[in-house]
Design a protein around this motif. Structure first.
Motif, PDB file in Angstrom:
ATOM      1  N   TYR A 229       0.954  -1.169   0.017  1.00 13.37           N
ATOM      2  CA  TYR A 229       0.090  -0.059   0.272  1.00 13.37           C
ATOM      3  C   TYR A 229       0.760   1.377  -0.004  1.00 13.37           C
ATOM      4  N   ALA A 230       1.970   1.371   0.688  1.00 12.09           N
ATOM      5  CA  ALA A 230       2.874   2.329   0.802  1.00 12.09           C
ATOM      6  C   ALA A 230       3.658   2.495  -0.544  1.00 12.09           C
ATOM      7  N   VAL A 231       4.002   1.610  -1.210  1.00 15.09           N
ATOM      8  CA  VAL A 231       4.606   1.574  -2.606  1.00 15.09           C
ATOM      9  C   VAL A 231       3.315   2.284  -3.499  1.00 15.09           C
ATOM     10  N   ALA A 232       2.229   1.584  -3.251  1.00 13.53           N
ATOM     11  CA  ALA A 232       1.319   2.043  -4.282  1.00 13.53           C
ATOM     12  C   ALA A 232       1.079   3.448  -4.144  1.00 13.53           C
ATOM     13  N   LEU A 233       1.224   3.981  -2.990  1.00 12.77           N
ATOM     14  CA  LEU A 233       0.731   5.306  -2.607  1.00 12.77           C
ATOM     15  C   LEU A 233       1.835   6.205  -3.077  1.00 12.77           C
ATOM     16  N   GLU A 234       3.089   5.783  -2.772  1.00 16.50           N
ATOM     17  CA  GLU A 234       4.205   6.764  -3.389  1.00 16.50           C
ATOM     18  C   GLU A 234       4.397   6.583  -4.758  1.00 16.50           C
ATOM     19  N   THR A 235       3.985   5.805  -5.501  1.00 13.42           N
ATOM     20  CA  THR A 235       3.947   5.567  -6.957  1.00 13.42           C
ATOM     21  C   THR A 235       2.854   6.578  -7.663  1.00 13.42           C
ATOM     22  N   GLN A 236       1.722   6.928  -6.849  1.00 16.86           N
ATOM     23  CA  GLN A 236       0.487   7.690  -7.481  1.00 16.86           C
ATOM     24  C   GLN A 236       1.346   9.121  -7.221  1.00 16.86           C
ATOM     25  N   ARG A 237       1.919   9.375  -5.967  1.00 13.90           N
ATOM     26  CA  ARG A 237       2.557  10.798  -5.669  1.00 13.90           C
ATOM     27  C   ARG A 237       3.493  11.003  -6.636  1.00 13.90           C
ATOM     28  N   VAL A 238       4.244  10.251  -7.163  1.00 18.14           N
ATOM     29  CA  VAL A 238       5.285  10.337  -8.241  1.00 18.14           C
ATOM     30  C   VAL A 238       4.654  10.840  -9.543  1.00 18.14           C
ATOM     31  N   GLN A 239       3.562  10.020  -9.845  1.00 14.24           N
ATOM     32  CA  GLN A 239       2.886  10.109 -10.877  1.00 14.24           C
ATOM     33  C   GLN A 239       2.229  11.455 -11.029  1.00 14.24           C
ATOM     34  N   ARG A 240       1.804  11.969  -9.884  1.00 10.61           N
ATOM     35  CA  ARG A 240       1.051  13.117  -9.967  1.00 10.61           C
ATOM     36  C   ARG A 240       2.184  14.363 -10.240  1.00 10.61           C
ATOM     37  N   VAL A 241       3.098  14.424  -9.339  1.00  9.02           N
ATOM     38  CA  VAL A 241       4.316  15.072  -9.617  1.00  9.02           C
ATOM     39  C   VAL A 241       4.675  15.261 -10.995  1.00  9.02           C
ATOM     40  N   GLN A 242       4.688  14.218 -11.750  1.00 11.11           N
ATOM     41  CA  GLN A 242       5.236  13.954 -13.081  1.00 11.11           C
ATOM     42  C   GLN A 242       4.181  14.620 -13.953  1.00 11.11           C
ATOM     43  N   ARG A 243       2.894  14.604 -13.898  1.00 13.30           N
ATOM     44  CA  ARG A 243       2.075  15.060 -14.640  1.00 13.30           C
ATOM     45  C   ARG A 243       2.055  16.619 -14.315  1.00 13.30           C
ATOM     46  N   ARG A 244       2.172  17.421 -13.076  1.00 13.32           N
ATOM     47  CA  ARG A 244       2.384  18.596 -13.062  1.00 13.32           C
ATOM     48  C   ARG A 244       3.686  18.977 -13.718  1.00 13.32           C
ATOM     49  N   THR A 245       4.594  18.392 -13.549  1.00 12.40           N
ATOM     50  CA  THR A 245       6.140  18.567 -14.138  1.00 12.40           C
ATOM     51  C   THR A 245       5.878  18.745 -15.668  1.00 12.40           C
TER      52      THR A 245
ATOM     53  N   PHE B 113      15.104  16.759 -20.557  1.00  6.59           N
ATOM     54  CA  PHE B 113      15.735  15.892 -19.932  1.00  6.59           C
ATOM     55  C   PHE B 113      15.009  16.022 -18.486  1.00  6.59           C
ATOM     56  N   ALA B 114      14.646  17.056 -18.058  1.00  8.30           N
ATOM     57  CA  ALA B 114      13.480  17.380 -17.037  1.00  8.30           C
ATOM     58  C   ALA B 114      12.577  16.354 -16.844  1.00  8.30           C
ATOM     59  N   ALA B 115      11.892  16.360 -18.253  1.00 10.48           N
ATOM     60  CA  ALA B 115      10.712  15.598 -18.450  1.00 10.48           C
ATOM     61  C   ALA B 115      10.890  13.979 -17.949  1.00 10.48           C
ATOM     62  N   THR B 116      12.127  13.634 -18.181  1.00 12.68           N
ATOM     63  CA  THR B 116      12.469  12.065 -17.845  1.00 12.68           C
ATOM     64  C   THR B 116      12.515  11.813 -16.371  1.00 12.68           C
ATOM     65  N   ASP B 117      12.976  12.819 -15.683  1.00 17.48           N
ATOM     66  CA  ASP B 117      13.846  12.494 -14.307  1.00 17.48           C
ATOM     67  C   ASP B 117      12.654  11.551 -13.602  1.00 17.48           C
ATOM     68  N   LEU B 118      11.380  11.857 -13.463  1.00 18.12           N
ATOM     69  CA  LEU B 118      10.312  11.094 -12.876  1.00 18.12           C
ATOM     70  C   LEU B 118       9.536  10.225 -13.477  1.00 18.12           C
ATOM     71  N   ALA B 119       9.588  10.259 -14.952  1.00 19.93           N
ATOM     72  CA  ALA B 119       8.766   9.474 -15.801  1.00 19.93           C
ATOM     73  C   ALA B 119       9.186   8.082 -15.503  1.00 19.93           C
ATOM     74  N   GLU B 120       8.073   7.122 -15.662  1.00 20.26           N
ATOM     75  CA  GLU B 120       8.298   5.419 -15.751  1.00 20.26           C
ATOM     76  C   GLU B 120       9.136   4.945 -16.851  1.00 20.26           C
ATOM     77  N   PRO B 121      10.220   3.888 -16.574  1.00 25.44           N
ATOM     78  CA  PRO B 121      11.262   3.757 -17.688  1.00 25.44           C
ATOM     79  C   PRO B 121      10.393   3.593 -19.063  1.00 25.44           C
ATOM     80  N   HIS B 122       9.439   2.916 -18.849  1.00 22.53           N
ATOM     81  CA  HIS B 122       8.661   2.577 -20.492  1.00 22.53           C
ATOM     82  C   HIS B 122       8.076   3.672 -21.139  1.00 22.53           C
ATOM     83  N   HIS B 123       8.087   5.060 -20.284  1.00 23.35           N
ATOM     84  CA  HIS B 123       7.395   6.302 -21.025  1.00 23.35           C
ATOM     85  C   HIS B 123       8.458   7.385 -20.946  1.00 23.35           C
ATOM     86  N   LYS B 124       9.740   7.323 -20.593  1.00 20.41           N
ATOM     87  CA  LYS B 124      10.726   8.039 -20.734  1.00 20.41           C
ATOM     88  C   LYS B 124      10.892   8.646 -22.153  1.00 20.41           C
TER      89      LYS B 124
END
Length: 436
Positions: A19-35, A147-158
């Motif tokens: 659950y903690a990993v899933a929650l952290e993943t969601q947070r990272v995805q939100r940051v990436q969308r905002r970025t 390159f900034a766009a790739t910092d938090l992107a998932e590996p298969h979406h970089k």
């Protein structure tokens, strides 16, 4: 009783961890969308100001210097500025984050554009060179944004994230060269000539881009990455120490070395041929309008297909995508070598030259972001951009005498030979090394 409860406690602990990993993943995805949202807006606004340098800046250089030799040096000043700013901006990102580095670069370019307002209005040669040199920082920032766009992107979406930032830069590349008309309107309102008015608009756009990223790029994607990976892009001490680490990385990291070779080869081939095409067409009697259309189609080829290229790199692998780029480059150069006097074939050649650059550059840049070590990530990215701009400027400088001594066909053939090392490396590398 104790033995029966242990499995239950272990299962509950694992559930909490998941659950903690899933929650952290969601947070990272939100940051990436905002970025991505902030970077897209920033890139559109900023590249309008950057796009003025290779068009109106070139015309201004001729007007102010009234000397072809000096004008030629002035035309390369912005490219040289981009090369000089690449590594320092990368080091700033490594130490303080993307937000600080990107905003600093845009504001430095805005200062350069402001200087060019006075240079244009008063016909000042030294401020002309200084202004064009500083506005090159905008080009460096525009490159580092990908390159900034790739910092938090998932590996298969970089690759797709990087390609989207490259693609939106098309808007600035289209509008920037056309600031002459609004520049004339603004100039009439405030008492400036058309060049000064155009650079005033560019200065506003560049300053606005810096403000956008400084205010809204929060949380900083690179600093967030450092939180997730404590050693990611961590500061490495003195500037000399960081440069030493970059060179060490290139010596020991074969994947990173291959990606850099792809980026640099694409830049050298594209710039050397593209720079001399307008000269060749003019010698063949081509009109300014026809030359403008040809360059516009070339720019379209460079950027319009970037999202498709990014998708292909993520799905099929970077090596396959780079191989496509080499093939497209070869077709383009064959057209230029066999039919140099046919306008239709030259236009097709330059369009494909842009497409080939897109395939090799986007795939190479995305692969570099994937394989470069965390310790040198931002500094290495800035170093690659600096070297790319420097070699591009050198290629443009060398291509002129080559065209004068030979012809356009020979220039195209020489560019084919430049592709050979990259082609050999691409064919010799196993597919699984680059597949996602």
């Amino acid at each position: 009783m104790t033995q029966s409860t242990k499995p239950g406690k272990t299962h509950a602990k694992r559930s909490l961890e998941r659950y903690a990993v899933a929650l952290e993943t969601q947070r990272v995805q939100r940051v990436q969308r905002r970025t991505m949202t902030v970077l897209i807006i920033m890139q559109i606004v900023g590249t309008i100001g950057v796009g003025i340098a290779p068009s109106i800046g070139v015309l201004l250089a001729g007007e102010v210097t009234e000397n072809e030799a000096w004008a030629g040096l002035a035309r390369t000043a912005s490219t040289l500025g981009a090369a000089l700013m690449g590594l320092p901006l990368g080091n700033l990102a490594a130490k303080f984050g993307r937000r600080f580095a990107l905003s600093s670069g845009w504001w430095l370019a805005a200062a350069g554009s402001t200087i060019l307002v006075f240079a244009a209005q008063l016909s000042l040669i030294v401020p002309l060179f200084i202004g064009l040199l500083l506005i090159g920082a905008g080009s460096a920032v525009s490159l580092q944004a990908r390159f900034a766009a790739t910092d938090l992107a998932e590996p298969h979406h970089k690759a797709r994230a990087l390609a989207l930032i490259v693609w939106v830069g098309t808007i600035g590349s289209v509008f920037g060269p056309n600031l002459g008309i609004p520049g004339e309107v603004v100039g009439n309102l405030v008492g400036l000539n058309v060049y000064a008015g155009a650079f005033l608009i560019a200065a506003v756009c560049l300053a606005a881009a810096g403000l956008i990223v400084f205010v809204w790029l929060r949380p900083d994607p690179l600093l967030r990455l450092q939180q997730l990976k404590p050693h990611a892009s961590a500061p490495t001490g003195k500037r000399r120490g960081r440069i030493r680490l970059i060179f060490a990385e290139m010596r020991t990291n074969a994947d990173a070395r291959y990606a850099v070779i792809a980026i640099l080869t694409a830049q050298i081939v594209m710039v050397s041929v593209m720079t001399m095409t307008p000269v060749h067409m003019a010698h063949q009697g081509g009109s300014i309008t026809l030359v403008g259309i040809t360059i516009s189609l070339h720019i379209l080829g460079m950027y319009a297909f970037a999202p498709l290229v990014g998708y292909l790199a993520d799905r099929a692998g970077h090596r396959i995508t780079i191989a496509f780029g080499i093939g497209i480059f070869l077709v383009s150069l064959v057209f230029g070598a066999l039919w140099p006097d046919d306008t239709g074939w030259i236009i097709a050649s330059l369009f494909l030259l842009g497409v080939g650059w897109s395939f090799a550059n986007v795939a190479g840049s995305a692969f570099f972001s994937t394989v470069v070590s965390d310790e040198t990530r931002a500094s290495s990215q800035g170093g690659v951009d600096a070297l790319s701009n420097l070699l591009g400027a050198t290629a443009a400088f060398v291509a002129g005498p080559l065209l004068a001594l030979t012809n356009f066909s020979a220039l195209s053939v020489i560019a084919m030979f430049v592709l050979v090392p990259l082609a050999i490396l691409t064919l010799s590398r196993p597919r699984e090394t680059l597949a996602n």
